[in-house]
Design a protein around this motif. Structure first.
Motif, mmCIF file in Angstrom:
data_model
loop_
_atom_site.group_PDB
_atom_site.id
_atom_site.type_symbol
_atom_site.label_atom_id
_atom_site.label_comp_id
_atom_site.label_asym_id
_atom_site.label_seq_id
_atom_site.Cartn_x
_atom_site.Cartn_y
_atom_site.Cartn_z
ATOM 1 N N ALA A 464 26.147 29.276 29.403
ATOM 2 C CA ALA A 464 25.562 28.313 30.335
ATOM 3 C C ALA A 464 25.965 26.898 29.921
ATOM 4 C CB ALA A 464 24.039 28.445 30.334
ATOM 5 N N GLY A 465 25.859 26.617 28.636
ATOM 6 C CA GLY A 465 26.256 25.300 28.145
ATOM 7 C C GLY A 465 27.704 25.007 28.458
ATOM 8 N N SER A 466 28.557 26.026 28.323
ATOM 9 C CA SER A 466 29.982 25.764 28.524
ATOM 10 C C SER A 466 30.268 25.453 29.988
ATOM 11 C CB SER A 466 30.828 26.927 28.025
ATOM 12 O OG SER A 466 30.618 28.051 28.827
ATOM 13 N N THR A 467 29.472 26.014 30.894
ATOM 14 C CA THR A 467 29.654 25.686 32.310
ATOM 15 C C THR A 467 29.373 24.208 32.547
ATOM 16 O OG1 THR A 467 28.762 27.872 32.731
ATOM 17 C CG2 THR A 467 29.039 26.437 34.630
ATOM 18 N N LEU A 468 28.248 23.766 31.961
ATOM 19 C CA LEU A 468 27.880 22.367 32.106
ATOM 20 C C LEU A 468 28.950 21.462 31.477
ATOM 21 C CD1 LEU A 468 25.553 20.595 33.055
ATOM 22 C CD2 LEU A 468 24.601 20.729 30.748
ATOM 23 N N LEU A 469 29.412 21.886 30.295
ATOM 24 C CA LEU A 469 30.407 21.101 29.584
ATOM 25 C C LEU A 469 31.696 20.994 30.392
ATOM 26 C CD1 LEU A 469 30.999 19.700 26.865
ATOM 27 C CD2 LEU A 469 31.786 21.896 25.991
ATOM 28 N N GLY A 470 32.124 22.122 30.953
ATOM 29 C CA GLY A 470 33.359 22.126 31.736
ATOM 30 C C GLY A 470 33.235 21.187 32.939
ATOM 31 N N PHE A 471 32.080 21.250 33.563
ATOM 32 C CA PHE A 471 31.823 20.385 34.707
ATOM 33 C C PHE A 471 31.891 18.914 34.282
ATOM 34 C CE2 PHE A 471 28.375 17.987 36.784
ATOM 35 C CZ PHE A 471 28.907 17.915 38.078
ATOM 36 N N ALA A 472 31.271 18.598 33.148
ATOM 37 C CA ALA A 472 31.254 17.201 32.690
ATOM 38 C C ALA A 472 32.659 16.710 32.345
ATOM 39 C CB ALA A 472 30.333 17.057 31.486
ATOM 40 N N TYR A 473 33.490 17.604 31.818
ATOM 41 C CA TYR A 473 34.860 17.190 31.496
ATOM 42 C C TYR A 473 35.654 16.880 32.763
ATOM 43 C CZ TYR A 473 34.593 18.361 26.507
ATOM 44 O OH TYR A 473 34.284 18.380 25.174
#
Ligand code: HEM
Ligand code: CU
Lengths: 534, 314
Positions: A464-473
Motif C-alpha cells: 500500500a505504501g509503495s502505491t502511494l510512493l509511486g503516485f507521489a513520484y
C-alpha cells in the motif's frame, strides 16, 4: 548580464543541436531525461514485485518472472539511475558554475560519456526485450556463471559499458576541480557539493575497473568454461563475492556521497547560514570515500569467511559511521539560529536527514556480527538499503531538482505542490519500508516469491505504501512539466542563496560567466543580523 | 490469516534470548543517539522559521570541541556493543567437541539431512533439546544458506567447501527453516521445518526412521564399490596411503606444506586429488568429481573417520 548571443546552443531547438552539444548544462539535461526514463522502468519492475507480494502464494507472476522482475529492478536502479543520477545531472550542471568555470575540463569527453551511458542502456533494454535475467543484481557465482538460464552475458555487457561512462565522468570531474577553479577559489572555499563530488569521482575511477574485470571473468566462465568461480572446475565462488563487494561497497558511497553534498547546500540555503563545521563536513566526505574501500567484507559475514576477518570488517564498518554521523549532527547545528525557509527543497532535505539516520543506524546494526547473522539476506537488509538509497539518495535528488530547477530551466513551479509532494513521499516511503524491518527481524528472507502466511499483513502495508510512493513520484512530472510552459520566469537568485551559480541569469548563458569571477570569501557567506527577505 | 500478525520471532534456544537482548540494548542506544537529531530539526525548523521573531544573535559556525565530542562519544558506546556482539559471534563459530553431528546437503531446491545412524530426511530436521548439534554442510550446485530464524542463525552452504553451524535448542516445537541465499527459480520454496523434540521422543523418532545402515557403513560399501579399496586396501599392490587412523592427523604434502586431515581435506582428496598430493606418493589417484555426489562423499568421510582410533580424533 547581456542576453544570450545568437550562436548560443541554448537557443537552438533542433535535435541535432542537442545531440551534438558539448555544453555541460545541456548534457545535464540529456542525462536528466535518460535517467528519468530508466527510473520509470525500474519503478515499474518494483511495482510488479510489490503487487506479487500482496498474497503469500505469489500468484501474479511465475517464480521465474518474479526473479526477473527484482533482478531488473536492481540492475536498472543501481547502474542506470542511482549511480548516474546526482553526479551526471546536477554534478554536470553545477560543478562548472559553482567553481566559476565555463565548462568541464573535457566537454567532448562529457558528451561521449553520455553516449556510452545510452549504449549501456540500450543493451539493458535488449535484455529486457529478449527475456531478462534471473540472478539478482549481485550476480553471485556459480549461479550466474554456470546455472542461470537468463541473459547474463548481455546484462554483464550492459553494466560493463555503463561503467566506462562512470569512469569518464569521474576523470572529467577530478581534472575540472583541480584545474578550472576561478581565481580565489581555494580548496577551503569550495562549496560542499563540489567536495562530495570530488570524493565520489575518486571512488568512480578507482572502484569501477574492478567491477568491469569481474564482469569479464563471469562472461569468460560462462562462455568458455574457464574455471574461475565455479568450484566444479577448480574455481572459488567466494572470490567473486570479494571482487564484487570490493566495487559495490564503495559504490554505495558513490550513490550517497553526492546526496550528502546536495543536502549541505540545501540546509545552508534554507537556514541562510554557513554550514556548521565546514571543514569537518568536507573532510568527512573524503574519510567516507577512503574507509569505504575497507569494509566490503561486511557483506560476507555468513559466507564462511574467517571469523577474524569478519571481526575486522565489522569494526571498520562502525568506523565509517563516524563521518556519516558528523554530517548529520552538523546539519542539525546549522539550523540553530537560522532563518529557515520551509520551501520544497528544505522539506526534501529534512526527510533526507531523517531517513538517512534510520538507514545509517540500521547499517550499524548490520555491522554487528551476531545481529547480522540473523538478519542478513532478509527484508531487514532490504529496508536498510532502501532507507539509504531511496529515502536518502532519491530524496536528495528530488531536493536538488526542486532547488536548482529554476536555475536549469528559468521557470518557477508552484511551491505548494512541491511541499505536498515532499510530504507524500516521506509518508509513502515510511509506510513502504518500515514494515520491512519487522519482516526481516521476524525471519522473512529476501528474494522470496512465496512466503509464510503470517507475513502477509506487513507485506500488504508495504505494498500500500509503495502505491502511494509511486503516485507521489509521478506528481512532479505534472507541475514541473507545467512550469516549463506556464511557470513564472525565475530571477537569477529566487531563493536568495549564496554560491556562484546564483550570480548568473537563469538559465545561465552558454559560457556561464561573461567574465570569470574572482572569489574573495568563504562559501555560504550569508549576511548576519540583517533580516533576509525573498 | 489465522496468525494475523507476528511482531517478535519465535525463540528456540537460550542464544536467541541473548541475541534479542543485544537487539533491545542496541535499539535503545540508537534511539538515544538519534532522538536529538529528530527533535532538534523539527524544533529549529519551527522556532527559527523565516519571518518568525527569534533570538538569532551570536551564531556560531564552528566548534571543534563539539565536533570531536559528537564523533567520539557515539563511537565509544558503539564499540562496547561491538565487543558484545563479536563475542557472541565467536561463540557460534566454536562448536563444543562433543556436539552431535548431522550432515546437510543442499541442492536446487531441497535440503537433505543425514544423521549419524543413517536416518535421512528431506526438508525436515529433527533434533533433541539440550544437546549441542553441529551441522556439517555441503552444496551440490550453487550457494545456498541454511536459515533457522528461531535460532537467530544462518550459514551459507558453499559448493566446493564444507561449512558448519552449531546450536543447542532448548524449547521443543516446530519452527521454520529456509534458504536465505538466492539460488535460482524455486529459491522461495526451498523451505522446511525444524523440529525440536524432547530427548525420549527424539530417540523414538530415530528408531522409527531407522535405516539399514549407519553413514559409516554406507561409506564402507561405497569404498568397495567405487574401487577405492583397490588401491587403499590392505591387499593393494599400488602405493597409496593407508587410511586407517588418518583422520585428524597432520599430513605432509609433496609441496612441503603440512595439513590436517579434516573433512575438507578428505573431500578434496576424493574430488580434486591433484590439488593436495600427500608427500611420497605418486600422482595416480583419479578424480571422482563426476562420479560421486556430495552426500556420497560425506558418507565416505564418515567411514574414514570411523577408521581413526578414538584417541587420535581431535
Ligand atoms: C553507517 C553507514 C553504513 C553501515 C555501517 C552499513 C552497513 C551495512 C552492512 C553491514 C550491510 C550488509 C548487510 C547484509 O548483507 O547482511 C549493508 C548492506 C547494504 N548497504 Fe549499508 N551500511 C551503511 C551505509 C550505507 C549506505 C550509505 C548505502 C548506500 C548508499 C548502503 C547501501 C547498502 C546496500 C545496497 C546493501 C545491501 C546490498 C545487497 O545485499 O544487495 N549502506 N550495509
Ligand atoms: Cu537456496
Amino acid at each position: 548580464m547581456t542576453a544570450n548571443p545568437p550562436s548560443d546552443p541554448n537557443a537552438g531547438h533542433t535535435i541535432r543541436s542537442w545531440l551534438l552539444t558539448t555544453d555541460h548544462k545541456r548534457i545535464a539535461v540529456l542525462y536528466l531525461v535518460s535517467v528519468t526514463f530508466f527510473f520509470l522502468i525500474g519503478g515499474a519492475a518494483a511495482g510488479l514485485v510489490r503487487a506479487d507480494l500482496l498474497t503469500p502464494e505469489g500468484d501474479l507472476l511465475t517464480n521465474e518472472g518474479y526473479n526477473r522482475a527484482f533482478t531488473l529492478h536492481g540492475v536498472i536502479m543501481v547502474w542506470f539511475f542511482l549511480i548516474p543520477s546526482i553526479p551526471n545531472v546536477f554534478g554536470n550542471f553545477l560543478i562548472p558554475l559553482m567553481i566559476g568555470a565555463r565548462d568541464l575540463a573535457f566537454p567532448r569527453l562529457n558528451l561521449l560519456s553520455w553516449y556510452v551511458y545510452v549504449l549501456g542502456g540500450l543493451f539493458t533494454l535488449i535484455v529486457l526485450l529478449v527475456g531478462g535475467v534471473d540472478t539478482g543484481w549481485t550476480f553471485y557465482t556459480p549461479l550466474s556463471s554456470m546455472f542461470s538460464n537468463g541473459h547474463v552475458v548481455l546484462v554483464a555487457a550492459a553494466v560493463f559499458i555503463v561503467g566506462f561512462s562512470s569512469i569518464l565522468t569521474g576523470l572529467n570531474f577530478i581534472v575540472t576541480i583541480h584545474k578550472l577553479r576561478a581565481p580565489g577559489m581555494g580548496w577551503g572555499r569550495m562549496p560542499l557539493f563540489v567536495w562530495s563530488h570530488y570524493a565520489t569521482s575518486i571512488i568512480l575511477v578507482l572502484a569501477t575497473p574492478v567491477l568491469s574485470i569481474t564482469l569479464v571473468l563471469i562472461a569468460a566462465e560462462r562462455l568458455f568454461g574457464l574455471g574461475i568461480f565455479d568450484p566444479a572446475s577448480g574455481g572459488d565462488p567466494l572470490l567473486f563475492q570479494h571482487l564484487f563487494w570490493f566495487y559495490s561497497h564503495p559504490a554505495v558511497y558513490i550513490m550517497v556521497l553526492p546526496a550528502l553534498g546536495v543536502i549541505s547546500e540545501l540546509v545552508a540555503a534554507a537556514a541562510r547560514k554557513p554550514v556548521f563545521g565546514y571543514s569537518f563536513v568536507a573532510g568527512s566526505s573524503i574519510a567516507i570515500a577512503i574507509i569505504g574501500f575497507f569494509v566490503w567484507g561486511h557483506h560476507m559475514f555468513v559466507s564462511g569467511q574467517s571469523m577474524y576477518a569478519s571481526a575486522v570488517f565489522s569494526f571498520l564498518s562502525l568506523a565509517v559511521a563516524v563521518p556519516s554521523g558528523i554530517k548529520v549532527y552538523n546539519w542539525t547545528a546549522t539550523l540553530y539560529k537560522g532563518n529557515i525557509l520551509l520551501d520544497p527543497p528544505f522539506l526534501f532535505a529534512m526527510s533526507f536527514i531523517g531517513l538517512f539516520v534510520v538507514g545509517g543506524l540500521t547499517g550499524i546494526a548490520l555491522a554487528m556480527l551476531s545481529i547480522d547473522v540473523h538478519v542478513h539476506d532478509t527484508y531487514f537488509v532490504v529496508a536498510h538499503f532502501h532507507y539509504i538509497m531511496v529515502g536518502g539518495t532519491i530524496s536528495a535528488y528530488f531536493g536538488a531538482l526542486h532547488f536548482w530547477w529554476p536555475k536549469m530551466f528559468g521557470r518557477m513551479y508552484p511551491l505548494t505542490w512541491g511541499r505536498i509532494t515532499a510530504a507524500t513521499i516521506f509518508f509513502g516511503f515510511n509506510l513502504t519500508f518500515f514494515p520491512q524491518f519487522i519482516l526481516g527481524f521476524l525471519g522473512m528472507p529476501r528474494r522470496y516469491h512465496v512466503y509464510a502466511p503470517e507475513f502477509q499483513t506487513l507485506h500488504v502495508l508495504s505494498s500500500a505504501g509503495s502505491t502511494l510512493l509511486g503516485f507521489a513520484y509521478l506528481l512532479p512530472f505534472v507541475y514541473l512539466g507545467y512550469s516549463l510552459v506556464a511557470g513564472k520566469r525565475a530571477s537569477a537568485n529566487p531563493w536568495g542563496a549564496r554560491g556562484l551559480e546564483w550570480t548568473v541569469p537563469s538559465p545561465p548563458p552558454k559560457h556561464n560567466f561573461v567574465e570569470i569571477p574572482t572569489v574573495t570569501g568563504r562559501p555560504y557567506d550569508y549576511p548576519i543580523d540583517k533580516e533576509d527577505s525573498r | 490469516m489465522s496468525d494475523f500478525i507476528a511482531l517478535w520471532p519465535q525463540s528456540a534456544s537460550a542464544y536467541s534470548g541473548r541475541l534479542d537482548l543485544l537487539m533491545w540494548v542496541f535499539t535503545a542506544l540508537v534511539v538515544a543517539l538519534s532522538a536529538p537529531v529528530f527533535i532538534l530539526i523539527a524544533y529549529y525548523a519551527w522556532k527559527y522559521r523565516a519571518g518568525r521573531k527569534a533570538d538569532r544573535s551570536d551564531r556560531v559556525n564552528r566548534n571543534t570541541l563539539m565536533e570531536i565530542s559528537w564523533a567520539l562519544i557515539p563511537f565509544i558506546l558503539i564499540v562496547a556493543l561491538f565487543v558484545w556482539s563479536t563475542r557472541m559471534f565467536f561463540t557460534v563459530h566454536q562448536p563444543p567437541p562433543d556436539a552431535m553431528e548431522i550432515n546437510v546437503v543442499a541442492k536446487q531446491w531441497m535440503w537433505k539431512f543425514e544423521h549419524a545412524g543413517g536416518q535421512r530426511e528431506i526438508d525436515e530436521l529433527h533434533v533433541p533439546v539440550g544437546e549441542p548439534v553441529r551441522l556439517s554442510m555441503a552444496s551440490q550446485d550453487v550457494i545456498h544458506s541454511l536459515y533457522i530464524p528461531a535460532l537467530r542463525l544462518k550459514q551459507d552452504v558453499v559448493p566446493g567447501r564444507y561449512t558448519s553451524l552449531w546450536f543447542e535448542a532448548d524449547k521443543p516445537g516446530i519452527y521454520a527453516l529456509a534458504c536465505a541465499e538466492f539460488c535460482g527459480a524455486d529459491h522461495s520454496e526451498m523451505t522446511g521445518r525444524f523440529i525440536v523434540m524432547e530427548k525420549p521422543a527424539f530417540a523414538a523418532w530415530l528408531e522409527q526412521a531407522g535405516t539399514d545402515a549407519s553413514l559409516a557403513a554406507e561409506g564402507e560399501k561405497l569404498f568397495r564399490d567405487n574401487g577405492c579399496s583397490g588401491c587403499h586396501g590392505p591387499a593393494a599392490t599400488v602405493k597409496a596411503p593407508d587410511l586407517e587412523g588418518l583422520y585428524g592427523r597432520p599430513v605432509p604434502l609433496a609441496d612441503g606444506r603440512t595439513v590436517t586431515a579434516d573433512d575438507q581435506y578428505i573431500r578434496d582428496s576424493i574430488l580434486l586429488p591433484q590439488s593436495e598430493i600427500a608427500a611420497g606418493y605418486p600422482e595416480i589417484m583419479p578424480t571422482y568429481k563426476n562420479v560421486l555426489s556430495e552426500d556420497e562423499v560425506m558418507k565416505l568421510v564418515a567411514y574414514i573417520k570411523s577408521l581413526a582410533t578414538p584417541e587420535d580424533t581431535p
